[in-house]
Write a protein that holds these residues in place. Structure first.
Motif, PDB file in Angstrom:
ATOM      1  N   GLU A 139      12.547  53.281  36.748  1.00 21.40           N
ATOM      2  CA  GLU A 139      11.817  52.240  35.581  1.00 21.40           C
ATOM      3  C   GLU A 139      10.577  53.690  34.976  1.00 21.40           C
ATOM      4  OE1 GLU A 139       9.881  49.366  38.141  1.00 21.40           O
ATOM      5  OE2 GLU A 139       8.343  51.014  39.096  1.00 21.40           O
ATOM      6  N   THR A 140      10.778  52.577  33.613  1.00 20.79           N
ATOM      7  CA  THR A 140       8.964  52.942  32.511  1.00 20.79           C
ATOM      8  C   THR A 140       8.205  52.804  32.992  1.00 20.79           C
ATOM      9  OG1 THR A 140      10.248  52.642  31.093  1.00 20.79           O
ATOM     10  CG2 THR A 140      11.283  54.561  31.264  1.00 20.79           C
ATOM     11  N   TYR A 141       7.180  53.084  32.892  1.00 20.55           N
ATOM     12  CA  TYR A 141       5.572  52.917  32.721  1.00 20.55           C
ATOM     13  C   TYR A 141       4.727  53.867  31.742  1.00 20.55           C
ATOM     14  CZ  TYR A 141       4.997  56.090  35.952  1.00 20.55           C
ATOM     15  OH  TYR A 141       4.777  57.368  36.619  1.00 20.55           O
ATOM     16  N   PRO A 142       3.946  53.261  30.997  1.00 17.31           N
ATOM     17  CA  PRO A 142       2.925  53.820  30.315  1.00 17.31           C
ATOM     18  C   PRO A 142       2.311  54.807  30.426  1.00 17.31           C
ATOM     19  CG  PRO A 142       2.158  51.707  30.768  1.00 17.31           C
ATOM     20  CD  PRO A 142       3.720  52.007  30.903  1.00 17.31           C
ATOM     21  N   ILE A 143       2.020  55.231  30.491  1.00 17.88           N
ATOM     22  CA  ILE A 143       0.824  57.483  31.666  1.00 17.88           C
ATOM     23  C   ILE A 143      -0.753  57.146  30.337  1.00 17.88           C
ATOM     24  CG2 ILE A 143       0.911  59.292  32.013  1.00 17.88           C
ATOM     25  CD1 ILE A 143       3.512  59.498  32.117  1.00 17.88           C
ATOM     26  N   ASP A 144      -1.338  56.598  31.343  1.00 18.01           N
ATOM     27  CA  ASP A 144      -2.949  56.899  30.126  1.00 18.01           C
ATOM     28  C   ASP A 144      -2.865  58.600  29.738  1.00 18.01           C
ATOM     29  OD1 ASP A 144      -3.296  53.538  30.715  1.00 18.01           O
ATOM     30  OD2 ASP A 144      -3.929  53.905  32.717  1.00 18.01           O
ATOM     31  N   GLU A 145      -3.372  58.642  28.906  1.00 22.12           N
ATOM     32  CA  GLU A 145      -3.665  59.976  29.104  1.00 22.12           C
ATOM     33  C   GLU A 145      -5.174  60.296  28.536  1.00 22.12           C
ATOM     34  OE1 GLU A 145      -2.177  57.593  26.361  1.00 22.12           O
ATOM     35  OE2 GLU A 145      -0.731  58.328  25.745  1.00 22.12           O
ATOM     36  N   ASP A 146      -6.054  61.450  28.732  1.00 25.56           N
ATOM     37  CA  ASP A 146      -7.113  61.721  28.807  1.00 25.56           C
ATOM     38  C   ASP A 146      -7.445  62.994  27.032  1.00 25.56           C
ATOM     39  OD1 ASP A 146      -9.562  62.528  28.789  1.00 25.56           O
ATOM     40  OD2 ASP A 146      -9.707  63.596  31.404  1.00 25.56           O
ATOM     41  N   PHE A 147      -7.987  62.518  26.382  1.00 20.16           N
ATOM     42  CA  PHE A 147      -8.300  63.436  25.321  1.00 20.16           C
ATOM     43  C   PHE A 147      -9.091  63.404  24.947  1.00 20.16           C
ATOM     44  CE2 PHE A 147      -3.688  60.986  24.533  1.00 20.16           C
ATOM     45  CZ  PHE A 147      -3.391  62.836  24.222  1.00 20.16           C
ATOM     46  N   SER A 148     -10.370  62.939  26.161  1.00 22.34           N
ATOM     47  CA  SER A 148     -11.943  62.968  25.791  1.00 22.34           C
ATOM     48  C   SER A 148     -12.332  64.468  25.631  1.00 22.34           C
ATOM     49  CB  SER A 148     -12.734  62.423  27.034  1.00 22.34           C
ATOM     50  OG  SER A 148     -12.354  63.181  28.017  1.00 22.34           O
ATOM     51  N   LYS A 149     -11.878  65.587  25.519  1.00 19.86           N
ATOM     52  CA  LYS A 149     -12.680  66.705  25.437  1.00 19.86           C
ATOM     53  C   LYS A 149     -11.616  66.816  24.342  1.00 19.86           C
ATOM     54  CE  LYS A 149     -14.093  68.048  29.968  1.00 19.86           C
ATOM     55  NZ  LYS A 149     -13.810  68.323  31.278  1.00 19.86           N
ATOM     56  N   GLU A 150     -10.639  66.089  23.963  1.00 17.27           N
ATOM     57  CA  GLU A 150      -9.917  67.361  22.222  1.00 17.27           C
ATOM     58  C   GLU A 150     -10.846  66.457  21.282  1.00 17.27           C
ATOM     59  OE1 GLU A 150      -7.848  68.443  20.742  1.00 17.27           O
ATOM     60  OE2 GLU A 150      -7.031  69.135  22.669  1.00 17.27           O
ATOM     61  N   PRO A 151     -11.049  67.484  20.137  1.00 20.50           N
ATOM     62  CA  PRO A 151     -12.024  66.695  19.064  1.00 20.50           C
ATOM     63  C   PRO A 151     -11.000  66.297  18.439  1.00 20.50           C
ATOM     64  CG  PRO A 151     -11.632  69.627  19.470  1.00 20.50           C
ATOM     65  CD  PRO A 151     -11.688  68.583  20.714  1.00 20.50           C
ATOM     66  N   VAL A 152      -9.935  67.159  17.926  1.00 15.71           N
ATOM     67  CA  VAL A 152      -9.203  66.440  16.813  1.00 15.71           C
ATOM     68  C   VAL A 152      -8.867  64.922  16.458  1.00 15.71           C
ATOM     69  CG1 VAL A 152      -6.749  66.286  17.714  1.00 15.71           C
ATOM     70  CG2 VAL A 152      -7.721  66.678  15.552  1.00 15.71           C
ATOM     71  N   PHE A 153      -9.477  63.597  18.097  1.00 12.84           N
ATOM     72  CA  PHE A 153      -9.237  62.703  17.897  1.00 12.84           C
ATOM     73  C   PHE A 153     -10.264  61.671  17.813  1.00 12.84           C
ATOM     74  CE2 PHE A 153      -5.995  63.986  20.431  1.00 12.84           C
ATOM     75  CZ  PHE A 153      -5.318  62.860  20.411  1.00 12.84           C
ATOM     76  N   ASP A 154     -12.056  63.330  17.986  1.00 14.91           N
ATOM     77  CA  ASP A 154     -13.051  62.500  17.542  1.00 14.91           C
ATOM     78  C   ASP A 154     -13.357  61.307  16.038  1.00 14.91           C
ATOM     79  OD1 ASP A 154     -14.024  63.722  19.675  1.00 14.91           O
ATOM     80  OD2 ASP A 154     -14.910  65.410  18.682  1.00 14.91           O
ATOM     81  N   GLU A 155     -12.961  61.054  15.188  1.00 13.12           N
ATOM     82  CA  GLU A 155     -13.222  60.566  14.454  1.00 13.12           C
ATOM     83  C   GLU A 155     -12.564  58.906  14.056  1.00 13.12           C
ATOM     84  OE1 GLU A 155      -9.693  60.557  11.045  1.00 13.12           O
ATOM     85  OE2 GLU A 155      -9.441  62.979  11.623  1.00 13.12           O
ATOM     86  N   ASN A 156     -11.626  59.108  15.013  1.00 17.25           N
ATOM     87  CA  ASN A 156     -11.372  57.469  15.994  1.00 17.25           C
ATOM     88  C   ASN A 156     -12.329  56.999  16.816  1.00 17.25           C
ATOM     89  OD1 ASN A 156      -9.072  56.426  13.895  1.00 17.25           O
ATOM     90  ND2 ASN A 156      -8.423  58.380  14.645  1.00 17.25           N
ATOM     91  N   ARG A 157     -13.138  57.477  17.022  1.00 21.10           N
ATOM     92  CA  ARG A 157     -13.293  56.675  18.533  1.00 21.10           C
ATOM     93  C   ARG A 157     -15.468  56.241  17.579  1.00 21.10           C
ATOM     94  NH1 ARG A 157     -12.406  62.304  20.864  1.00 21.10           N
ATOM     95  NH2 ARG A 157     -11.294  62.396  22.578  1.00 21.10           N
ATOM     96  N   HIS A 158     -15.804  55.616  18.700  1.00 14.81           N
ATOM     97  CA  HIS A 158     -16.294  54.382  18.259  1.00 14.81           C
ATOM     98  C   HIS A 158     -17.374  54.162  19.088  1.00 14.81           C
ATOM     99  CE1 HIS A 158     -14.050  53.482  14.638  1.00 14.81           C
ATOM    100  NE2 HIS A 158     -13.060  53.268  15.630  1.00 14.81           N
ATOM    101  N   PHE A 159     -18.670  54.489  18.710  1.00 12.60           N
ATOM    102  CA  PHE A 159     -20.099  54.011  19.776  1.00 12.60           C
ATOM    103  C   PHE A 159     -20.660  52.629  18.759  1.00 12.60           C
ATOM    104  CE2 PHE A 159     -18.517  58.213  19.967  1.00 12.60           C
ATOM    105  CZ  PHE A 159     -18.610  58.490  20.725  1.00 12.60           C
ATOM    106  N   ASN A 160     -21.479  52.500  20.085  1.00 10.22           N
ATOM    107  CA  ASN A 160     -22.704  51.416  18.991  1.00 10.22           C
ATOM    108  C   ASN A 160     -23.531  51.990  20.256  1.00 10.22           C
ATOM    109  OD1 ASN A 160     -22.145  49.060  21.034  1.00 10.22           O
ATOM    110  ND2 ASN A 160     -20.359  48.755  20.164  1.00 10.22           N
ATOM    111  N   GLU A 161     -25.000  51.357  20.290  1.00  7.35           N
ATOM    112  CA  GLU A 161     -26.061  51.053  20.649  1.00  7.35           C
ATOM    113  C   GLU A 161     -26.016  50.756  21.826  1.00  7.35           C
ATOM    114  OE1 GLU A 161     -29.261  49.806  18.038  1.00  7.35           O
ATOM    115  OE2 GLU A 161     -29.129  52.031  17.524  1.00  7.35           O
TER     116      GLU A 161
END
Length: 314
Positions: free
Chosen positions: A181-203
């Motif tokens: 059986e297959t299942y999704p794997i949660d990736e960790d790209f938190s330290k990859e700067p190339v993904f930063d433009e699609n990270r969103h923050f609010n106060e």
């Protein structure tokens, strides 16, 4: 031990896009207008064109109606009428055509139904994605075993491109190697700067500070590496080898897919991601991207490369 794997063929993971559901309440403009057709389709070369066609309700019933009677979905390839997509008998509002598209084709879908304004959506399939290289290596982090590998994405300098990375694991079912059986794997790209433009923050809810990567669709562009290429470092939980009921050693597998998205598909996922991060009442909502003229929804496309590799025992 390091292994270099060249990705040779495209592979579809069924949850790639259709797991991203549209909430019509997120379309803020015109919700007091009469119902509109909702058309959604993500297209890949060599695959049957599939589209979902439903209808919006006017406010305050901001839901969708799957029962659109007498609907017709037409397919145009490079501005030439190519045929229709037929509704399949599954109970869902899914239309399927056996028309296949090629790399670089311009795709237009139109939909019409009695009582509704006809709608149109257009997208152009990307060129064939270059060969992608993957290096794999196992490493340890504190007391938790992790898998780390690198995906190298070449770039020829030919304009802006948009990407998504998806991982799937495969394990033997109930200890029997003949059934998996297959299942999704949660990736960790938190330290990859190339993904930063699609990270969103609010106060109110700054997810990244809580250890949660707010780029939940793992999308990025080549804006920071046009003409140079980029190597993405992937961190994920390791899938453990085991011995089955017959005493045979079974090595789990991971499939890594790199998708190059059309601009429309990218903007849709980007807006879905931003909207999910701005869920607090005091934060201004984000309107979900749509490229459907006179209606609601998205026509987009993608090309992909993938490879499957085994997890070697330590």
């Amino acid at each position: 031990m390091k292994r270099k794997i060249i990705i040779l063929s495209a592979f579809i993971i069924s949850l790639s896009f259709y797991s991203c559901e549209i909430n019509l309440g997120d379309y803020l403009e015109g919700i007091n207008e009469p119902p509109k057709l909702v058309l959604i389709s993500f297209i890949e070369p060599g695959k049957n064109i599939k589209a979902e066609l439903s209808s919006s309700y006017p406010a305050p019933n901001i839901l969708k109606d799957d029962n659109v009677a007498g609907a017709i979905v037409n397919v145009y390839v490079n501005d030439v009428y190519s045929g229709t997509a037929e509704k399949i008998d599954t109970g869902d509002p899914i239309f399927v055509s056996d028309i296949h598209v090629n790399y670089g084709d311009r795709i237009k879908l139109t939909a019409e139904a009695p009582g509704y304004t006809p709608v149109t959506g257009i997208s152009r399939i990307p060129a064939e994605i270059p060969v992608i290289k993957i290096d794999t290596i196992t490493y340890y982090k504190a007391s938790e075993e992790r898998l780390q590998f690198k995906i190298h994405i070449p770039d020829n300098g030919d304009g802006t491109k948009y990407y998504r990375i998806i991982l799937k694991g495969e394990v033997a079912l109930a200890g029997y190697t003949n059934y998996t059986e297959t299942y999704p794997i949660d990736e960790d790209f938190s330290k990859e700067p190339v993904f930063d433009e699609n990270r969103h923050f609010n106060e109110i809810n700054e997810n990244d500070k809580d250890g949660v990567d707010s780029n939940k669709y793992s999308i990025f562009s080549n804006r920071s590496f046009i003409g140079k290429g980029y190597t993405v470092t992937v961190n994920c939980k390791k899938v453990y080898p085991f011995t089955d009921v017959n005493g045979d050693r079974w090595l789990p597998r991971i499939t890594a897919m790199v998708m190059q998205l059309t601009p429309e598909a990218y903007l849709y996922l980007q807006s879905m991601n931003a909207n999910s991060e701005n869920s607090d009442d005091l934060v201004e909502p984000v309107q979900i991207y749509s490229n459907i003229e006179n209606g609601i929804g998205i026509i987009g496309g993608y090309v992909s490369r993938s490879t499957t590799f085994k997890i070697s025992p330590l």
